[in-house]
Design an enzyme around this catalytic site. Structure first.
Site, short mmCIF file in Angstrom:
data_model
loop_
_atom_site.label_atom_id
_atom_site.label_comp_id
_atom_site.label_asym_id
_atom_site.label_seq_id
_atom_site.Cartn_x
_atom_site.Cartn_y
_atom_site.Cartn_z
N VAL A 1 2.64 4.76 1.00
CA VAL A 1 3.39 5.12 2.19
C VAL A 1 2.46 5.83 3.20
O VAL A 1 1.60 6.62 2.80
CB VAL A 1 4.61 5.99 1.81
N SER B 1 25.27 -5.72 -49.54
CA SER B 1 24.70 -5.49 -48.19
C SER B 1 25.25 -4.22 -47.54
O SER B 1 26.01 -4.29 -46.58
CB SER B 1 24.91 -6.72 -47.29
N GLY C 1 6.19 1.01 1.29
CA GLY C 1 5.33 1.74 0.38
C GLY C 1 6.05 2.79 -0.43
O GLY C 1 5.54 3.24 -1.44
N GLY D 1 35.09 -7.63 -55.74
CA GLY D 1 35.66 -8.97 -55.94
C GLY D 1 34.99 -10.04 -55.11
O GLY D 1 35.48 -11.17 -55.03
N GLY E 1 31.92 -4.68 -57.55
CA GLY E 1 33.22 -4.69 -58.19
C GLY E 1 34.38 -4.93 -57.24
O GLY E 1 35.54 -4.96 -57.64
N ASP F 1 -11.17 5.19 11.83
CA ASP F 1 -11.41 6.03 13.01
C ASP F 1 -11.28 7.52 12.67
O ASP F 1 -11.93 8.37 13.27
CB ASP F 1 -10.48 5.64 14.17
N GLY G 1 0.82 -1.20 0.00
CA GLY G 1 0.00 0.00 0.00
C GLY G 1 0.85 1.25 0.00
O GLY G 1 2.08 1.19 0.15
N GLY H 1 30.79 -5.65 -49.38
CA GLY H 1 31.72 -4.72 -50.03
C GLY H 1 31.06 -4.11 -51.25
O GLY H 1 29.95 -4.52 -51.65
N GLY I 1 -0.54 2.89 6.63
CA GLY I 1 -0.71 2.13 7.87
C GLY I 1 -0.45 0.63 7.77
O GLY I 1 -1.03 -0.15 8.51
#
Lengths: 266, 641
Positions: free
Chosen positions: B31, B540, B108, B471, B469, B163, B29, B466, B34
């Site tokens: 902070v 790539s 808490g 290689g 061309g 209470d 619960g 690469g 209780g």
């Protein structure tokens, strides 16, 4: 599985984790009931072997029956026992007359630190339980200690789902607590079930017995007629007196035990 | 005024069995709502405090000139008394007529969430404490959410400090409506909502005279009605290997059965290898009786009828009921790290006894536990909850949390620290890469080790990258020829060749190039898994595309940069493409109108300028033979010599 089976299985799991994840571990053996149970669990976990050294920090103030028991059991169980002591402090005459907390710190905490350092242990297995004392209630199963072996109880690592902290910086070490979830009553019921040998001091003679064992000057006996394991179990089911009530060093001031532990005491 | 009468009345015929494990209850619960006071009261009402404890604390309070608080019973630490807050989880025992309990008092304060999680993760039921005056606060919601996330379903809400609001039924109903609405919205039905005044003990152990309008159970009554957790023996067998012992002639596989049962004679399948063997014995020590079967929760050691390779982290299960296995995991994560969790960050993921290196590939949503709104983000801050996709370097054996919590949860480690936890949602259906749902990788019965021993070399991907061309194809084709002549299992995947088939539908836009590389990467890794050395020849140009291919199986991926300079490539121009690109006849031409991102740390860089083709091929072959050949020892071991 009943509750003792569950506790046993969990403790074995913890011991096996410690053995697998840490390079150099050792188990603390105080000769008390908890560490005797812990040794027993190690023999179960590793099928009759204790695959790491068993350390006893001798303060030279222990009750003589404890040392006799240690040497007898170590031989019977073929334990790799290492005994250490704070030679310097003992030579200087350290004793409870210097102050109980000071004495504990020098002979137990410093004695242990020296022993750990000289062997390069990165993990030490200790038989503390959460129900012993408010400070221990907050412990983790795998609990890190910094380079001075201090415990930072305000910033502890998270620990859940049985995933323990097994990574730590060089120079720091871990305390491993396989019995953390056990109660004093669990320990005695397990001793009864497994028939684990215990120092006679636990059993009442002339209306008094020891409930917790430590050094002779600071460990008092309690009034009791429980002279067998079964009678101790019966007694514990009704008592409201705390287990460490016979341990004088806890009462030096209201936070004495907490200060001891933060400094590296077990 | 009150005692354990209610608990007594509710279960008059139940005497506390000696061997019942205590039920673990967590109290959470906001902070100052209780929690500790409630726990202190429960201990007092159940007669669980050591003799003199209350008197002692009252004395301490007098000495310090402060009023006695029930919370001090729990706050045993000096630091806590000074700050007046619980800083760590504490565990305290008590018992009612129904059963023993271990109560976990969780802090808490927001910064102590890690402690709250540490306490709540092992609990079987929870009490969520809410201040009747303040009503539902941030931590009330956060804790409620975490209880749900951790899998807790039995929750009692204690509306405390009644209470202070004169035991007003209206106020109680308001707070009740607020918290019930929140909990319902996250799928939690609170079992009980109880008006409480922990300070005076109202509705703790017995129903209070001050709340005649309340007809439900007291707090202890509610606890006694919760069901204890059942061991997961009904679920499929999951036996994660913790260690393998060879202390004597026995080779014992040790671990704890997380769910299900096993017995001597069962055939176990070990994930992720898929290796199988039968249980020969269940080992015991000392006076324990030899057993032929064992179930969930038991730490055991077994021996197998065959000496297969098994190590820590493997998960044993029964045939046809194996866990999921995939590189990707989607999980709901609670983050406890000091710094944020980020896309692209790597962590160690610990699931049962296995450890995996994972990378955060995606943060699907960050969940605001206050209003349950979803946010987009690339970071998850401390104490936040998010849905995250992870990618492992190796396949991860797991279950979804709903199917089997024990194998459906994990923690994340960064550096030396546990920085978060997660529950696994499902095997991800990442829309870009995998639209197929309910896919489970089936383990091969011929594993990589067996294949490599038969071939004399490992499988893997040699990824040439690469400029056009440079290689690449020339070197790749000659390397393939020479390896083939030496008896190697080898093939080449070449750019122009795959574009006529596998990737015939793709063009040269950045997106299509990325997809082209993804497909080739997947195919290359399939060949590698089949034991072959695959040399690929693709420009790539983008680093991220290549890294994705590496991530499919980093151990098997070898990036080779054919590092011919642009000037040299343009000078060679074997297909006349540079000329066309410079003339603007080709758009998106790498090096001319599209970027080439050279690898920062390739496994090998081949310098071709000033070298003959044969010399470059020899350089590549030297690398391949060094990286892929089995050592004499591996071969000898493999053949059982």
């Amino acid at each position: 599985m009943n509750d003792l089976d569950a506790l046993e299985s969990q403790s074995i799991y913890i011991l096996r984790e410690a053995f697998n994840r840490l390079d150099k571990i050792a188990m603390l053996w105080s000769i008390g009931k908890d560490s005797n149970v812990m040794l027993w669990l190690a023999r179960k976990a590793f099928f009759g072997h204790v695959p790491f050294p068993v350390l006893h920090v001798d303060t030279k103030h222990k009750i003589p029956e404890m040392i006799e028991f240690r040497d007898r059991v170590a031989k019977e169980w073929n334990l790799p026992l290492i005994v250490g002591e704070n030679t310097e402090a003992l030579a200087a005459g350290m004793g409870p007359h210097n102050g109980r907390v000071e004495c504990c710190t020098a002979l137990k905490t410093e004695g242990l630190k020296a022993l750990l350092a000289s062997h390069g242990f990165t993990g030490v297995i200790a038989g503390i339980r959460r129900d012993e004392e408010g400070t221990r209630a907050k412990e983790r199963v795998f609990s890190p200690r910094n380079q001075s072996a201090e415990w930072d109880f305000k910033d502890q690592p998270p620990e859940f789902w049985d995933q323990f902290k097994t990574d730590f910086a060089p120079g720091t070490h871990l305390r491993i607590h396989p019995l953390l979830a056990w109660s004093e009553l669990d320990v005695w019921r397990y001793i009864e079930r497994e028939n684990i040998p215990m120092v006679d001091l636990y059993f009442a003679k002339n209306g008094r017995r020891y409930r917790s064992l430590g050094c002779a000057p600071c460990t008092g006996s309690v009034a009791s007629t429980a002279s067998t394991v079964a009678e101790i179990i019966e007694e514990l089911e009704t008592t409201k007196i705390s287990e460490r009530s016979g341990r004088a060093q806890d009462k030096e001031s209201e936070d004495a035990f907490e200060r001891l532990r933060a400094g590296g005491y077990m | 005024m009150s005692n354990t009468a209610t608990a007594l009345k509710m279960s008059p015929e139940v005497s506390v069995p000696h061997n019942a494990s205590p039920m673990k209850i967590v109290v959470v619960g906001h902070v100052d709502h209780g929690k500790s006071t409630l726990v202190g009261r429960i201990l007092n009402e159940t007669d669980a405090l050591p003799e003199g404890k209350v008197e002692y604390l009252k004395e301490v309070c007098d000495k310090r000139g402060m009023p006695f608080e029930w919370a001090f019973v729990m706050d045993a630490l000096q630091a806590e008394r000074d700050q007046g807050i619980t800083i760590d989880t504490a565990q305290i025992r008590f018992r009612t007529e129904a059963r023993p309990y271990v109560i976990i008092d969780a802090p808490g304060h927001k910064e102590f969430l890690k402690n709250m999680v540490s306490g709540a993760a092992s609990a079987e039921a929870a009490v969520l404490v809410i201040d009747a005056h303040e009503g539902v606060q941030e931590q009330s919601r956060r804790h409620g959410y975490l209880l749900h996330l951790l899998g807790l379903r039995q929750i009692a809400v204690a509306v405390n400090k009644m209470d202070l609001v004169d035991f007003s039924e209206t106020r109680f109903e308001e707070v009740k409506a607020e918290i019930v609405a929140y909990l319902n919205s996250i799928g939690v039905e609170p079992t009980y909502v109880i008006p409480v005044a922990a300070r005076s003990g109202a509705n703790i152990a017995a129903n209070a005279a001050e709340t005649p309008w309340y007809k439900g159970p007291s707090v202890l009554g509610a606890l006694d009605r919760f069901e204890p957790a059942k061991p997961a023996t009904d679920l499929a067998l999951r036996f994660p290997v913790q260690d393998v012992y060879k202390f004597d002639e026995r080779r014992i596989i040790a671990g704890r059965i997380e769910s299900g049962r096993l017995k001597v004679g069962d055939t176990l399948v070990f994930s992720p290898s898929g290796k199988m063997a039968k249980i020969a014995t269940i080992e015991t020590w000392g006076n324990s009786l030899a057993s032929v079967s064992a179930g969930a929760g038991q730490s055991v050691g077994i021996t197998l009828d065959e000496q297969i390779f098994v190590e820590r982290g493997n998960v044993a299960s029964l045939e046809h009921h194996v866990p999921h296995q995939s590189h990707d995991l989607k999980a709901r994560v609670f983050w406890l790290g000091r710094g944020p969790l980020k896309v692209g960050s790597r962590y160690k993921l610990k699931l049962a006894t296995a450890e995996h290196v994972v990378e955060v590939t995606k943060i699907e949503r960050v969940i605001d536990v206050e209003d349950l709104a979803n946010h987009q983000g690339t970071e998850v801050a401390r104490n936040a909850v998010a849905e995250v996709v992870f990618r492992g370097k190796s396949p991860i054996a797991h279950d979804s949390f709903v199917d089997n919590p024990r194998l459906g949860r994990f923690v994340l480690v960064e550096g030396y620290d546990i920085v978060g936890g997660g529950v696994i949602a499902e095997t991800p259906t990442d829309e870009a890469r995998n639209r197929s749902t309910h896919v489970t990788e089936v383990p091969h019965k011929v594993d990589a080790e067996t294949r490599s021993i038969a071939n004399g070399h490992r499988g893997g991907v040699v990824w040439l990258t690469g400029l056009s061309g440079a290689g690449k194809s020339t070197i790749a084709m000659e390397a393939e020829r020479q390896l083939f002549l030496k008896g190697w299992q080898v093939t080449v995947l070449d750019g122009d060749n795959v574009r006529t088939g596998l990737c015939g539908d793709l063009g040269f836009s950045d997106a299509d190039r990325a997809e082209n590389i993804r497909r080739v990467g997947e195919v290359a890794h399939l060949f590698a898994e089949a034991g072959m050395v695959v040399v690929t020849s693709f420009i790539s140009p983008f680093r991220t595309d290549r890294e994705k291919v590496r991530a499919i199986n980093p151990d098997a991926f070898h990036e080779v940069h054919v590092a011919t300079s642009l000037d040299e490539c343009e000078r060679r121009d074997p297909k006349g493409l540079y000329k066309k690109a410079r003339a603007g006849e080709i758009s998106y031409f790498t090096g001319v109108s599209s970027a080439y991102e050279a690898p920062a740390l390739p496994e090998l860089a081949l310098v071709t300028e000033g070298k003959s083709v044969d010399e470059s091929v020899a350089d590549l072959l030297r690398y391949i033979e060094n990286s892929f050949s089995l050592s004499a020892r591996e071969q000898a071991n493999g053949w059982g010599l």
